[in-house]
Design a protein around this motif. Structure first.
Motif, PDB file in Angstrom:
ATOM      1  N   GLY A  20     -17.252  15.101   7.724  1.00 45.57           N
ATOM      2  CA  GLY A  20     -18.114  15.618   6.658  1.00 45.57           C
ATOM      3  C   GLY A  20     -17.618  15.225   5.286  1.00 45.57           C
ATOM      4  O   GLY A  20     -18.393  14.807   4.423  1.00 45.57           O
ATOM      5  N   GLU A  21     -16.313  15.339   5.078  1.00 48.31           N
ATOM      6  CA  GLU A  21     -15.725  14.966   3.787  1.00 48.31           C
ATOM      7  C   GLU A  21     -15.928  13.482   3.510  1.00 48.31           C
ATOM      8  O   GLU A  21     -16.341  13.093   2.418  1.00 48.31           O
ATOM      9  CB  GLU A  21     -14.226  15.262   3.777  1.00 48.31           C
ATOM     10  N   ASN A  22     -15.631  12.665   4.505  1.00 48.11           N
ATOM     11  CA  ASN A  22     -15.706  11.212   4.318  1.00 48.11           C
ATOM     12  C   ASN A  22     -17.134  10.727   4.164  1.00 48.11           C
ATOM     13  O   ASN A  22     -17.392   9.781   3.410  1.00 48.11           O
ATOM     14  CB  ASN A  22     -15.026  10.497   5.480  1.00 48.11           C
ATOM     15  N   SER A  23     -18.074  11.364   4.870  1.00 51.49           N
ATOM     16  CA  SER A  23     -19.456  10.884   4.786  1.00 51.49           C
ATOM     17  C   SER A  23     -20.043  11.135   3.393  1.00 51.49           C
ATOM     18  O   SER A  23     -20.796  10.308   2.889  1.00 51.49           O
ATOM     19  CB  SER A  23     -20.320  11.544   5.859  1.00 51.49           C
ATOM     20  N   GLU A  24     -19.692  12.257   2.773  1.00 51.20           N
ATOM     21  CA  GLU A  24     -20.192  12.529   1.431  1.00 51.20           C
ATOM     22  C   GLU A  24     -19.636  11.516   0.418  1.00 51.20           C
ATOM     23  O   GLU A  24     -20.370  11.025  -0.434  1.00 51.20           O
ATOM     24  CB  GLU A  24     -19.822  13.943   1.012  1.00 51.20           C
ATOM     25  N   ALA A  25     -18.355  11.210   0.537  1.00 54.06           N
ATOM     26  CA  ALA A  25     -17.740  10.238  -0.365  1.00 54.06           C
ATOM     27  C   ALA A  25     -18.332   8.841  -0.144  1.00 54.06           C
ATOM     28  O   ALA A  25     -18.581   8.106  -1.103  1.00 54.06           O
ATOM     29  CB  ALA A  25     -16.230  10.214  -0.168  1.00 54.06           C
ATOM     30  N   LEU A  26     -18.551   8.493   1.106  1.00 53.33           N
ATOM     31  CA  LEU A  26     -19.115   7.183   1.425  1.00 53.33           C
ATOM     32  C   LEU A  26     -20.549   7.066   0.899  1.00 53.33           C
ATOM     33  O   LEU A  26     -20.925   6.050   0.312  1.00 53.33           O
ATOM     34  CB  LEU A  26     -19.087   6.969   2.939  1.00 53.33           C
ATOM     35  N   TYR A  27     -21.316   8.118   1.078  1.00 54.13           N
ATOM     36  CA  TYR A  27     -22.699   8.129   0.569  1.00 54.13           C
ATOM     37  C   TYR A  27     -22.708   7.953  -0.955  1.00 54.13           C
ATOM     38  O   TYR A  27     -23.479   7.142  -1.485  1.00 54.13           O
ATOM     39  CB  TYR A  27     -23.393   9.429   0.984  1.00 54.13           C
ATOM     40  N   ALA A  28     -21.827   8.678  -1.630  1.00 55.67           N
ATOM     41  CA  ALA A  28     -21.760   8.575  -3.093  1.00 55.67           C
ATOM     42  C   ALA A  28     -21.372   7.155  -3.517  1.00 55.67           C
ATOM     43  O   ALA A  28     -21.929   6.610  -4.479  1.00 55.67           O
ATOM     44  CB  ALA A  28     -20.766   9.590  -3.651  1.00 55.67           C
ATOM     45  N   ARG A  29     -20.435   6.558  -2.787  1.00 55.91           N
ATOM     46  CA  ARG A  29     -20.015   5.184  -3.108  1.00 55.91           C
ATOM     47  C   ARG A  29     -21.173   4.204  -2.922  1.00 55.91           C
ATOM     48  O   ARG A  29     -21.386   3.307  -3.736  1.00 55.91           O
ATOM     49  CB  ARG A  29     -18.835   4.791  -2.214  1.00 55.91           C
ATOM     50  N   VAL A  86     -24.419   4.932  -3.048  1.00 54.80           N
ATOM     51  CA  VAL A  86     -25.428   5.181  -4.084  1.00 54.80           C
ATOM     52  C   VAL A  86     -25.026   4.449  -5.365  1.00 54.80           C
ATOM     53  O   VAL A  86     -25.848   3.783  -6.007  1.00 54.80           O
ATOM     54  CB  VAL A  86     -25.607   6.694  -4.339  1.00 54.80           C
ATOM     55  N   GLU A  87     -23.744   4.551  -5.722  1.00 52.38           N
ATOM     56  CA  GLU A  87     -23.268   3.879  -6.935  1.00 52.38           C
ATOM     57  C   GLU A  87     -23.372   2.362  -6.805  1.00 52.38           C
ATOM     58  O   GLU A  87     -23.830   1.680  -7.720  1.00 52.38           O
ATOM     59  CB  GLU A  87     -21.820   4.287  -7.216  1.00 52.38           C
ATOM     60  N   ALA A  88     -22.954   1.832  -5.653  1.00 52.42           N
ATOM     61  CA  ALA A  88     -23.033   0.382  -5.444  1.00 52.42           C
ATOM     62  C   ALA A  88     -24.474  -0.092  -5.452  1.00 52.42           C
ATOM     63  O   ALA A  88     -24.787  -1.169  -5.989  1.00 52.42           O
ATOM     64  CB  ALA A  88     -22.356  -0.002  -4.128  1.00 52.42           C
ATOM     65  N   GLY A  89     -25.375   0.707  -4.882  1.00 50.35           N
ATOM     66  CA  GLY A  89     -26.791   0.355  -4.905  1.00 50.35           C
ATOM     67  C   GLY A  89     -27.339   0.368  -6.312  1.00 50.35           C
ATOM     68  O   GLY A  89     -28.126  -0.507  -6.696  1.00 50.35           O
ATOM     69  N   GLN A 113     -33.179  -1.766 -12.891  1.00 49.74           N
ATOM     70  CA  GLN A 113     -34.288  -1.390 -12.020  1.00 49.74           C
ATOM     71  C   GLN A 113     -33.959  -0.169 -11.153  1.00 49.74           C
ATOM     72  O   GLN A 113     -34.819   0.349 -10.462  1.00 49.74           O
ATOM     73  CB  GLN A 113     -34.676  -2.556 -11.114  1.00 49.74           C
ATOM     74  N   ALA A 114     -32.713   0.297 -11.184  1.00 49.79           N
ATOM     75  CA  ALA A 114     -32.289   1.428 -10.348  1.00 49.79           C
ATOM     76  C   ALA A 114     -32.913   2.736 -10.800  1.00 49.79           C
ATOM     77  O   ALA A 114     -33.111   3.645  -9.986  1.00 49.79           O
ATOM     78  CB  ALA A 114     -30.767   1.546 -10.355  1.00 49.79           C
ATOM     79  N   GLY A 154     -28.913   2.780   0.666  1.00 52.90           N
ATOM     80  CA  GLY A 154     -29.207   1.689   1.604  1.00 52.90           C
ATOM     81  C   GLY A 154     -28.814   0.337   1.037  1.00 52.90           C
ATOM     82  O   GLY A 154     -28.219  -0.490   1.716  1.00 52.90           O
ATOM     83  N   ARG A 155     -29.143   0.135  -0.233  1.00 50.53           N
ATOM     84  CA  ARG A 155     -28.773  -1.131  -0.883  1.00 50.53           C
ATOM     85  C   ARG A 155     -27.257  -1.235  -1.017  1.00 50.53           C
ATOM     86  O   ARG A 155     -26.669  -2.302  -0.817  1.00 50.53           O
ATOM     87  CB  ARG A 155     -29.439  -1.222  -2.257  1.00 50.53           C
ATOM     88  N   GLY A 156     -26.608  -0.106  -1.332  1.00 49.78           N
ATOM     89  CA  GLY A 156     -25.146  -0.088  -1.418  1.00 49.78           C
ATOM     90  C   GLY A 156     -24.497  -0.418  -0.085  1.00 49.78           C
ATOM     91  O   GLY A 156     -23.495  -1.125  -0.033  1.00 49.78           O
TER      92      GLY A 156
END
Length: 141
Positions: free
Chosen positions: A29-38, A40-43, A50-51, A61-63
């Motif tokens: 749970g901890e890692n998935s939230e951090a990965l999702y945030a990363r 989102v930022e990369a995307g 255009q973001a 998804g783009r990230g």
């Protein structure tokens, strides 16, 4: 081995497996939230101006795509480094016999030893996290 000894050992392993599952679930749970945030930022970075106005899911998804491209470009170097690490570990495992061993045998022995050790550390970390979470729940009760 007596029945009571067997049951005690089975109970201890059951407790340990429960704690490991609790710890693994927590860490996921901890890692998935951090990965999702990363992602989102990369995307957002990939889309640039255009973001704005795009959903976080689309940005993530783009990230993910950008992250995967980076991993694929690094794969050959990482694969070679992993092979060298397995080879060195295999030499340590085989000791004096390493000098007369085939390179692939050494790499295989090193891979097995590395996976075994990393798996043990991961399991121990999950159990430790599960113990901490379990102790926190008991204190809250």
């Amino acid at each position: 081995m007596s029945d009571s000894t067997f049951l005690n050992r089975a109970r201890q392993w059951g407790d340990k497996l429960y704690l490991a599952g609790l710890g693994a679930y927590s860490k996921a749970g901890e890692n998935s939230e951090a990965l999702y945030a990363r992602w989102v930022e990369a995307g957002g970075d990939a889309y640039g101006e255009q973001a704005e106005g795009k959903s976080r899911l689309l940005l993530a998804g783009r990230g993910l795509v950008e992250d995967t491209r980076a991993l694929l470009s690094e794969a050959p170097q990482k694969r070679h480094a992993l092979y060298e690490e397995c080879l060195e570990t295999g030499k340590q495992v085989r000791g004096e016999r390493a000098e007369h061993s085939n390179e692939f045998v050494l790499a295989g022995a090193g891979a097995v030893a590395s996976v075994r050790e990393r798996g043990r550390r991961l399991f121990d970390d999950w159990v430790s996290t599960g113990e901490q979470l379990s102790a926190g729940k008991q204190q809250d009760a």
